[in-house]
Design a protein around this motif. Structure first.
Motif, PDB file in Angstrom:
ATOM      1  N   ASN A  76       0.822  -1.195   0.000  1.00 52.82           N
ATOM      2  CA  ASN A  76       0.000   0.000   0.000  1.00 52.82           C
ATOM      3  C   ASN A  76       0.866   1.259   0.000  1.00 52.82           C
ATOM      4  OD1 ASN A  76      -1.280   2.272   1.704  1.00 52.82           O
ATOM      5  ND2 ASN A  76      -3.017   1.102   0.919  1.00 52.82           N
ATOM      6  N   GLN A  77       1.935   1.236   0.804  1.00 53.34           N
ATOM      7  CA  GLN A  77       2.811   2.418   0.853  1.00 53.34           C
ATOM      8  C   GLN A  77       3.537   2.646  -0.474  1.00 53.34           C
ATOM      9  OE1 GLN A  77       3.130   4.789   3.041  1.00 53.34           O
ATOM     10  NE2 GLN A  77       2.352   4.034   4.986  1.00 53.34           N
ATOM     11  N   ILE A  89     -14.401  -0.235   6.313  1.00 57.49           N
ATOM     12  CA  ILE A  89     -14.088   1.065   6.911  1.00 57.49           C
ATOM     13  C   ILE A  89     -13.948   0.862   8.410  1.00 57.49           C
ATOM     14  CG2 ILE A  89     -15.218   2.481   5.161  1.00 57.49           C
ATOM     15  CD1 ILE A  89     -17.658   2.533   7.025  1.00 57.49           C
ATOM     16  N   PHE A  90     -13.559   1.918   9.119  1.00 55.32           N
ATOM     17  CA  PHE A  90     -13.463   1.814  10.584  1.00 55.32           C
ATOM     18  C   PHE A  90     -14.834   2.164  11.155  1.00 55.32           C
ATOM     19  CE2 PHE A  90      -9.208   3.144   9.067  1.00 55.32           C
ATOM     20  CZ  PHE A  90      -8.539   1.975   9.373  1.00 55.32           C
ATOM     21  N   GLU A  97     -12.692  10.864  11.360  1.00 58.17           N
ATOM     22  CA  GLU A  97     -11.537  10.059  11.800  1.00 58.17           C
ATOM     23  C   GLU A  97     -11.166   9.030  10.733  1.00 58.17           C
ATOM     24  OE1 GLU A  97     -11.863  10.047  16.658  1.00 58.17           O
ATOM     25  OE2 GLU A  97     -13.227   8.777  15.537  1.00 58.17           O
ATOM     26  N   MET A 100      -9.144  10.780   8.319  1.00 55.33           N
ATOM     27  CA  MET A 100      -7.844  11.272   8.798  1.00 55.33           C
ATOM     28  C   MET A 100      -6.786  10.157   8.800  1.00 55.33           C
ATOM     29  SD  MET A 100      -9.021  13.720  11.929  1.00 55.33           S
ATOM     30  CE  MET A 100      -7.404  14.225  12.510  1.00 55.33           C
ATOM     31  N   ILE A 101      -7.213   8.928   9.045  1.00 53.50           N
ATOM     32  CA  ILE A 101      -6.239   7.839   9.177  1.00 53.50           C
ATOM     33  C   ILE A 101      -5.404   7.650   7.901  1.00 53.50           C
ATOM     34  CG2 ILE A 101      -6.042   5.327   9.441  1.00 53.50           C
ATOM     35  CD1 ILE A 101      -8.095   5.599  11.705  1.00 53.50           C
ATOM     36  N   PRO A 102      -6.038   7.568   6.706  1.00 52.94           N
ATOM     37  CA  PRO A 102      -5.178   7.467   5.514  1.00 52.94           C
ATOM     38  C   PRO A 102      -4.295   8.696   5.307  1.00 52.94           C
ATOM     39  CG  PRO A 102      -7.503   7.620   4.912  1.00 52.94           C
ATOM     40  CD  PRO A 102      -7.456   7.379   6.371  1.00 52.94           C
ATOM     41  N   PHE A 104      -2.848  10.392   7.686  1.00 48.74           N
ATOM     42  CA  PHE A 104      -1.691  10.130   8.538  1.00 48.74           C
ATOM     43  C   PHE A 104      -0.767   9.097   7.890  1.00 48.74           C
ATOM     44  CE2 PHE A 104      -4.091  11.860  12.247  1.00 48.74           C
ATOM     45  CZ  PHE A 104      -3.108  12.711  12.708  1.00 48.74           C
ATOM     46  N   ALA A 105      -1.378   8.056   7.325  1.00 47.88           N
ATOM     47  CA  ALA A 105      -0.573   6.982   6.724  1.00 47.88           C
ATOM     48  C   ALA A 105       0.259   7.532   5.574  1.00 47.88           C
ATOM     49  CB  ALA A 105      -1.472   5.850   6.250  1.00 47.88           C
ATOM     50  N   GLY A 109       3.948   7.484   7.114  1.00 46.91           N
ATOM     51  CA  GLY A 109       4.411   6.125   6.855  1.00 46.91           C
ATOM     52  C   GLY A 109       3.685   5.109   7.724  1.00 46.91           C
ATOM     53  N   SER A 110       4.237   3.893   7.763  1.00 51.64           N
ATOM     54  CA  SER A 110       3.477   2.787   8.352  1.00 51.64           C
ATOM     55  C   SER A 110       3.409   2.834   9.875  1.00 51.64           C
ATOM     56  CB  SER A 110       4.067   1.450   7.912  1.00 51.64           C
ATOM     57  OG  SER A 110       5.371   1.329   8.417  1.00 51.64           O
ATOM     58  N   GLU A 158     -15.093   4.754   1.605  1.00 47.21           N
ATOM     59  CA  GLU A 158     -13.935   3.876   1.406  1.00 47.21           C
ATOM     60  C   GLU A 158     -13.105   4.342   0.205  1.00 47.21           C
ATOM     61  OE1 GLU A 158     -14.695  -0.106   0.186  1.00 47.21           O
ATOM     62  OE2 GLU A 158     -12.997  -0.926   1.303  1.00 47.21           O
ATOM     63  N   CYS A 162      -9.222   5.761   0.196  1.00 45.26           N
ATOM     64  CA  CYS A 162      -8.145   5.299  -0.683  1.00 45.26           C
ATOM     65  C   CYS A 162      -7.528   6.472  -1.437  1.00 45.26           C
ATOM     66  CB  CYS A 162      -8.676   4.266  -1.670  1.00 45.26           C
ATOM     67  SG  CYS A 162      -9.033   2.700  -0.878  1.00 45.26           S
ATOM     68  N   GLN A 165      -4.900   8.799   0.134  1.00 46.22           N
ATOM     69  CA  GLN A 165      -3.514   8.344   0.159  1.00 46.22           C
ATOM     70  C   GLN A 165      -2.787   8.677  -1.129  1.00 46.22           C
ATOM     71  OE1 GLN A 165      -4.343   4.100   1.432  1.00 46.22           O
ATOM     72  NE2 GLN A 165      -2.494   4.654   2.543  1.00 46.22           N
TER      73      GLN A 165
ATOM     74  N   MET B 227      -6.125   7.272  18.247  1.00 46.69           N
ATOM     75  CA  MET B 227      -7.067   6.995  17.153  1.00 46.69           C
ATOM     76  C   MET B 227      -6.648   5.738  16.388  1.00 46.69           C
ATOM     77  SD  MET B 227      -8.322   9.475  14.091  1.00 46.69           S
ATOM     78  CE  MET B 227      -6.736   9.767  13.366  1.00 46.69           C
ATOM     79  N   SER B 234     -11.275  -1.547  15.573  1.00 51.15           N
ATOM     80  CA  SER B 234     -12.416  -1.473  14.667  1.00 51.15           C
ATOM     81  C   SER B 234     -12.240  -2.350  13.431  1.00 51.15           C
ATOM     82  CB  SER B 234     -12.631  -0.016  14.259  1.00 51.15           C
ATOM     83  OG  SER B 234     -13.754   0.097  13.450  1.00 51.15           O
ATOM     84  N   ARG B 238      -8.674  -3.091   7.173  1.00 55.65           N
ATOM     85  CA  ARG B 238      -8.602  -1.772   6.542  1.00 55.65           C
ATOM     86  C   ARG B 238      -7.303  -1.072   6.922  1.00 55.65           C
ATOM     87  NH1 ARG B 238      -8.404   0.258   2.415  1.00 55.65           N
ATOM     88  NH2 ARG B 238     -10.507  -0.054   1.659  1.00 55.65           N
ATOM     89  N   THR B 242      -4.395   0.299   4.480  1.00 51.50           N
ATOM     90  CA  THR B 242      -4.230   1.742   4.458  1.00 51.50           C
ATOM     91  C   THR B 242      -2.762   2.060   4.713  1.00 51.50           C
ATOM     92  OG1 THR B 242      -6.482   1.925   5.281  1.00 51.50           O
ATOM     93  CG2 THR B 242      -5.199   3.903   5.379  1.00 51.50           C
ATOM     94  N   GLY B 243      -1.915   1.055   4.579  1.00 52.64           N
ATOM     95  CA  GLY B 243      -0.485   1.309   4.671  1.00 52.64           C
ATOM     96  C   GLY B 243       0.023   1.450   6.089  1.00 52.64           C
ATOM     97  N   LEU B 244      -0.744   0.965   7.077  1.00 54.75           N
ATOM     98  CA  LEU B 244      -0.296   1.087   8.460  1.00 54.75           C
ATOM     99  C   LEU B 244      -0.010  -0.289   9.032  1.00 54.75           C
ATOM    100  CD1 LEU B 244      -2.889   3.759   9.409  1.00 54.75           C
ATOM    101  CD2 LEU B 244      -0.428   4.088   9.515  1.00 54.75           C
TER     102      LEU B 244
END
Lengths: 251, 401
Positions: A76-77, A89-90, A97, A100-102, A104-105, A109-110, A158, A162, A165, B227, B234, B238, B242-244
């Protein structure tokens, strides 16, 4: 040379040859569809591209680098994002939120240990996530619990996650499966818009011919683990081999 | 203020007020009254409230946020206690180095245990942590306490003996843990009419430490890291796509909660310079799980409430014996008195676990969000009751935070 080059990929599950010598080349900034009847190996192929499965033979190159042996998050990275058949999804988090997660990713980075900062103080992330929500036409759902959204909204979220990123290749696994007609058309429009506006390659696995023929510039037909034909949509429509694969010998 | 939003700040201030004035709140009954045995404001119990509060806050960072249920956290508590007592034995009775070492040692152990256990999730993770903790218990209880190499002093428990080196222990100081001369067991008793309130140095040290780590927990909950931990609970699929990488995030959460447990263990040893292997047993690990669930998993204040609740029951209900019951029901006719005592007997004294078990079941079935959800429902009910005269809006069923 395409952005994604699949060469002689084979995968066996016990006695079942799920994939045999698949060759595929996806051109940069195009929409490429992979179709085929049930059990043709479409999902197996996709799983080999994202690191969920490791093929027994062959190679998968993304932008000149091999993806084989890498974990899903590493792939993915590298720039490949995946949309699932049922939206992943979360669900326990808010829509904002989720977005925001992607972000941050993409930025950090991972893994990054940022345990003391307040997440809302990360201005660049908040701005990017908000802009993405506006793009996805769901700014009004910002504080909503993601689990409480409709199926169509979850799918849009979703896809938005994607895109946040900024992937170079977006893989979609039957994105309209189980959707109502209106939702399906919305998704088609959204994907068209994405492919027109962004610097992005889309590879899509799909059952629904309506979706395939409205989106794809290039189509690969897979049957029993091997590609039958690869051509543009006009030629695929009337191709005898395709009709045979879908409808049986006598048709 | 302090980087918190208004709601969190209010919560922090409320907890600060409650802990600082706890000697008053917990002693509502005059010393000589019949109700005095429900007073919980004596130093020993108050210390335990906050120490187990710290333990549960830390546990909640792992279990509440990531959903990984560890059954081995008591091991870190025990390791922390041993580390602290060794500082007392070898160097000094000052609690600062003892507590620091307790945290560090517990963190090191949790890195090892987390690294191995976090390769699996769900029930397998729980079993791995349980296995680790039981191995450590066995080590502490017997293996590491032979005459040649006595690290834990086995069954008796590790304690400070007069012939221990205590290199930096000045002459003339009492043989008890202290904070730069303030002894942990020194208590000032304030008499107000028939009431007596105890102010204990050890309690206030624990309370201040708890406030600090509670503040830290709030910051972690509101951070991007927090988070990510909730995202792991959760949907790990995913997160992966999502690269994490979930592994370092869960390991970090595991180590933080292990360090919290070590801190609790160190404080426990500081309050009473003794460390026994029973502190590491699986029942002790199970207790912190109960505390967290009872109070409200994944909420900020829940674990503290749960810890206080369980420790109160353990200490107050277990003290009620038949003699006390007879005294209470003395006004009934003899036969009836005996009958009532007979009915209540299994639920008090040594049978307090029965009461706790029933309460736990009731909470899990009717208040899945724990005591925090109970509090929210009561709050909502009071609000709606106030409004109901001018508006007929029914109670809203919003998901509890």
């Amino acid at each position: 040379m395409g952005i994604l080059e699949v060469k002689d990929v084979g995968k066996r599950f016990g006695g079942l040859q799920a994939l045999g010598d698949v060759n595929l080349s996806v051109k940069e900034n195009s929409v490429h569809a992979i179709i085929g009847p049930n059990g043709a190996g479409k999902s197996t192929l996709l799983n080999c591209l994202v690191g969920k499965l490791i093929p027994d033979t062959g190679s998968v190159m993304f932008d000149g680098q091999s993806v084989l042996g890498r974990t899903p998050y590493e792939i993915n990275q590298m720039g490949i994002s995946r949309v699932f058949q049922t939206p992943e999804i979360f669900s326990d988090l808010s829509v904002m939120e989720n977005m925001m997660i992607p972000c941050f990713a993409k930025r950090d980075g991972s893994f990054r240990m940022h345990a003391i900062e307040n997440m809302m103080d990360e201005k660049d992330i908040v701005e990017k996530a908000e802009a993405m929500l506006v793009d996805m036409n769901m700014a009004d759902k910002r504080e909503m619990h993601a689990a409480s959204m409709s199926r169509g909204d979850k799918r849009r979220l979703e896809i938005g996650m994607c895109l946040a990123q900024e992937p170079r290749l977006l893989l979609l696994d039957e994105p309209t499966a189980g959707m109502a007609r209106a939702d399906t058309n919305n998704t088609i429009d959204l994907l068209k818009q994405i492919s027109d506006e962004r610097d992005i390659t889309i590879a899509i696995i799909e059952h629904d011919m309506h979706v395939v023929f409205s989106l794809a510039q290039r189509i690969t037909v897979l049957a029993q683990g091997t590609p039958l034909v690869e051509d543009n949509p006009e030629n695929i429509k009337g191709h005898p081999k395709v009709r045979e694969a879908y409808l049986g010998e006598s048709a | 203020m302090l980087g918190l939003n208004k709601k969190d700040m209010t919560l922090l201030i409320a907890v600060a007020v409650l802990t600082m004035f706890a000697p008053f709140f917990l002693n509502p009954f005059p010393t000589d009254s019949a109700m005095a045995q429900f007073n919980a404001g004596y130093p020993d119990l108050m210390q335990r409230f906050v120490i187990f509060g710290i333990f549960a806050i830390g546990f909640n960072i792992l279990f509440g946020l990531t959903g990984y249920l560890s059954f081995g956290h008591a091991a870190f508590l025990g390791v922390g206690s041993y580390a602290a007592v060794w500082i007392f034995k070898l160097f000094t009775y000052n609690v600062v180095p003892a507590i620091l070492l307790a945290v560090i040692v517990a963190a090191v152990f949790s890195v090892l245990m987390g690294y191995v256990s976090l390769r699996r999730s769900g029930i397998y993770f729980s079993i791995l942590t349980l296995a680790f903790a039981q191995m450590m218990f066995a080590l502490a209880y017997s293996v590491l306490s032979n005459p040649k190499f006595n690290l834990t002093n086995g069954e008796t428990g590790l304690q400070v003996y007069p012939n221990d080196p205590q290199m930096f222990h000045p002459e003339g100081m009492q043989d008890f843990p202290h904070l730069f001369g303030l002894y942990m067991n020194s208590t000032y008793t304030m008499n107000v009419g028939p009431w007596a309130f105890d102010f204990n140095t050890g309690y206030y040290l624990c309370a201040v430490v708890m406030l600090a780590v509670f503040y830290l927990a709030i910051r972690i909950f509101r951070s991007p890291f927090g988070m990510m931990l909730r995202a792991i609970k959760s949907n790990q699929t995913r997160l992966n796509y999502t690269g994490l990488n979930p592994r370092p995030y869960t390991l970090a959460a595991f180590v933080i909660s292990g360090a919290y447990a070590g801190l609790a263990g160190g404080l426990m040893a500081a309050m009473d310079p003794l460390a026994g292997a029973e502190r590491m047993q699986w029942t002790a690990s199970g207790e912190v799980v109960l505390m967290t669930i009872l109070g409200g998993t994944g909420t900020l204040i829940g674990p503290v409430l749960g810890a206080g609740f369980i420790k109160y029951f353990e200490n107050i209900f277990s003290k009620i014996n038949d003699a006390v019951l007879h005294q209470w029901f003395a006004f009934l006719p003899d036969g009836l008195e005996d009958f009532v005592v007979f009915i209540i007997h299994p639920f008090v004294g040594k049978g307090w676990h029965l009461t706790l078990g029933i309460l736990f079941m009731l909470v899990v079935i009717f208040l899945p969000g724990g005591l925090v959800e109970g509090g929210q429902r009561i709050g909502k009910w009071i609000k709606n009751r106030g409004k109901s005269e001018d508006s007929d809006a029914g109670p809203k069923t919003e998901p509890a935070e």
